[in-house]
Design an enzyme around this catalytic site. Sequence first.
Site, PDB file in Angstrom:
ATOM      1  N   GLU A 460       0.820  -1.212   0.000  1.00 49.80           N
ATOM      2  CA  GLU A 460       0.000   0.000   0.000  1.00 49.80           C
ATOM      3  C   GLU A 460       0.853   1.261   0.000  1.00 49.80           C
ATOM      4  O   GLU A 460       0.652   2.173   0.811  1.00 49.80           O
ATOM      5  CB  GLU A 460      -0.965  -0.019   1.185  1.00 49.80           C
ATOM      6  CG  GLU A 460      -1.921  -1.189   1.141  1.00 49.80           C
ATOM      7  CD  GLU A 460      -2.863  -1.260   2.331  1.00 49.80           C
ATOM      8  OE1 GLU A 460      -2.735  -0.412   3.251  1.00 49.80           O
ATOM      9  OE2 GLU A 460      -3.715  -2.159   2.370  1.00 49.80           O
ATOM     10  N   GLU A 538      -4.193  -9.009  -0.091  1.00 53.67           N
ATOM     11  CA  GLU A 538      -4.717  -8.808   1.262  1.00 53.67           C
ATOM     12  C   GLU A 538      -6.205  -8.543   1.165  1.00 53.67           C
ATOM     13  O   GLU A 538      -6.659  -7.745   0.349  1.00 53.67           O
ATOM     14  CB  GLU A 538      -4.011  -7.633   1.936  1.00 53.67           C
ATOM     15  CG  GLU A 538      -4.466  -7.362   3.362  1.00 53.67           C
ATOM     16  CD  GLU A 538      -3.669  -6.230   3.993  1.00 53.67           C
ATOM     17  OE1 GLU A 538      -2.432  -6.200   3.790  1.00 53.67           O
ATOM     18  OE2 GLU A 538      -4.266  -5.371   4.666  1.00 53.67           O
TER      19      GLU A 538
END
Length: 837
Positions: A460, A538
């Site tokens: 991220e 994820e």
Amino acid sequence: MPKWTRRNFLKTGIAASAGVTSLLPETVGMMRAQNASAPTAGQPASTASPRQRALLDFGWRFHLGNADDPSQDFDFGRDREFQKTGDFFKPSRPDFDDSDWRAIDLPHDWAVELPFHEDPWLTGHGSKPLGRTYPATSIGWYRRVFDIPASDLGKRLSIEFDGVFRDSLAALNGNFLGRNMSGYAPFAYDITDDANYGGKNVLVVRVDATEFEGWWYEGAGIYRHVWLVKTNSVHIPQWGTFVTSEVRGSAATVAISTEVSNAQDHRAECQVVSTVLDADGKVVTTVRSAMGSIPGWRRREIKQKAQVSNPRLWSIETPHMYRLVTTLEADGTTVDRYETPFGIRTIRFDPDKGFFLNGKSVKVKGTCNHQDHAGVGIALPDRLQYYRIAKLKEMSSNGLRTSHNAPTPELMDACDRLGMLVMDETRMFSSSPEGLSQLSRLVRRDRNHPSVILWSTGNEEPEQGTERGARVCASMKRLIKRLDPTRPITQAMSGGWGKGISAVVDVQGFNYHANQEYNYMIDDFHREFPTKPCIGSEDGSTVSTRGIYSNDKVKGYVWSYDLSIRDHWPTPAEGWWPTYDDRAFLSGAFVWTGFDYRGEPTPYGWPCISSQFGIMDTCGFPKDNFYYFKSWWGDKPVLHLFPHWNWPGKEGQEIDVWCYSNIEKVELLFNGKSLGAQTMQRDSHVDWKVKYTPGVIEARGYQGGQHVLTARRETTGAPAKIVLQPDRQRIAADGEDVSVIAVSVVDSNGCVVPVADNLITFQIAGNGKIIGVGNGDPSSHEADKASERRAFNGLCVAIVQSNKQAGEINIRATSPELEPATVTIQCEEVALRPAVA
């Protein structure tokens, strides 16, 4: 795109340590060739090897320092010349009195020993007093005195650190060895020049945990193994072997690359003999290289190929391992012998059909995990790595993401040995010298593990959807492909899909990209980029508390029903897994997370000090969701009924009763009366509403019309006695092995009392000690290093470690008004692995 992800929701205000200064190994020069480089994963092939690698974990001394006050930090930084030879640290002096320092063994996490502290800044980090505002508990000093014999003069000596959190400075005999900023990447120092041959040597490490790298609990200290390595001047350097394989039909071609270092002034004539052994130690094949000449202070790479007939392939079900024994001969003498475990297998990511292992389609059913565990923090004994992987395998998981950092080597070994696919992730997304150094250390260390199927360049990242991010990722990819051209790279992307980094990675990673609102984006991405393989890097982040069935903001507990509790990113298992299960082009996914972990309490803050994302709690006790995944990830019949049936004060009120199963039809009975049968839909559950009265709820599972399984929940009596159940009753007497003792509070009929919170006190006698306790309560502020623990919803745990003497460990558990329990652990004599005295 989603407005929130787990990371940007929780990391507010966190400062990562990107401004680090560390030299790449190739910039140091051969005179200190291993300074600031990572340790080799190899072991000497036998005790007769010229190479010696000894554990340097035992016999340390520890003391807290102070980040603000030199007078309480052993005068560090006060009126002295930086890097002054022979006097870098005051505790380095041979006459320094460390009698008031605490005796410890490694691995060690001093943060887990600290009290919990209410501070909003610390909430994400597990509420332990670390950081710039807590100078008295954020610096740790380690000191180890050991002998180096005079006979070692002329050898190359190094000290390898598998991991230290975080910013560490090391000195030997007062001479500065180096600085390592990363809390996760392994590193090593060449001590050949600084050693005191034929006398005492003083190793001192100052660890500075005032800065964090992540937004979760990261611990503090030398929390992984340390090793003393001795080699000939002509030797195989750290990570010096790389084994790949190509399988065709009933044969495999094994390609072997061996680096040879000549750390001396004159030229050496060298030859490499590579022997492949199977799991039984039988010789499979041997190849000998041509003689090669290596100038002084240079390295050379020697490549070989060997044929293996009818290879036993590494797989999830049968994780067969081979061993490469590399013998190095120089000027007619054997000068090094080095062992490399490896596996033979093939991997492939297909943009339309997903992931293939050994030519067989495999859906990745993985979990993301941080590295801490109840009782021990981040300082896990090796056995706990295997314990955790076995627990994940028990629920039919086949994959693990090392979020968000280089893992401990023993975790990788456990994945190899037990059959777990790994997405191996670096901590620092950067093409700086430090970022590439950390990445290089990770890849070189882990590239021989057959469990690794993907390299991840980050998580991220703010630049994930930009051209600048793409340039950084491209530089990282070039390095990875140079070190390991056999595996694809990915990144866990929470946005910017199809932009920036997406054009660089080999496999597109999606974070929180599969739910009803955003499903179309996955399908649209696949239509727009039909040649790009995809994986869920994820997903999920379902929050629940083990054994809790109503939300309690005051206590910080979340119900165990698989339902969203508020409008934010967490998605119920039934809301995301069917997306991946239904689409062949998706290679699978990694759920956040397999285990609860310290820090990131969600959705509530203090008094919570742990996350509640786990499918299991911090001890490894399964939550109800465990059985959802076991049902739909595995192929064995499952029938799990919940909640418990102890609801005093709720007589006549409706209770939601759920059942996870993969059996065709489930019938519910209440006190012997049928409440009807329901058909089980794929990737789902069945449920009823039942008005509570004490008694028994019973689920019966039917397959093909036949009754195959039964699950019951009954109203229990009051707590009456304690039951102890070790995960193993025989462990090695090596000073390292552990047994995990599960503690249950049961009624007079032996049923676990699901609301019991009795305080359990442990007494231990014999050849071992308790190294930690826990109970999985995300709001418990009890000490992990203690001889007592309160049960949480009927359960708690004690972790018992052997000493180096064979015999028995006797554990007794008591609690007022409960019948006590005892259990005996047998500590069996074993050959100790080499260790520094």
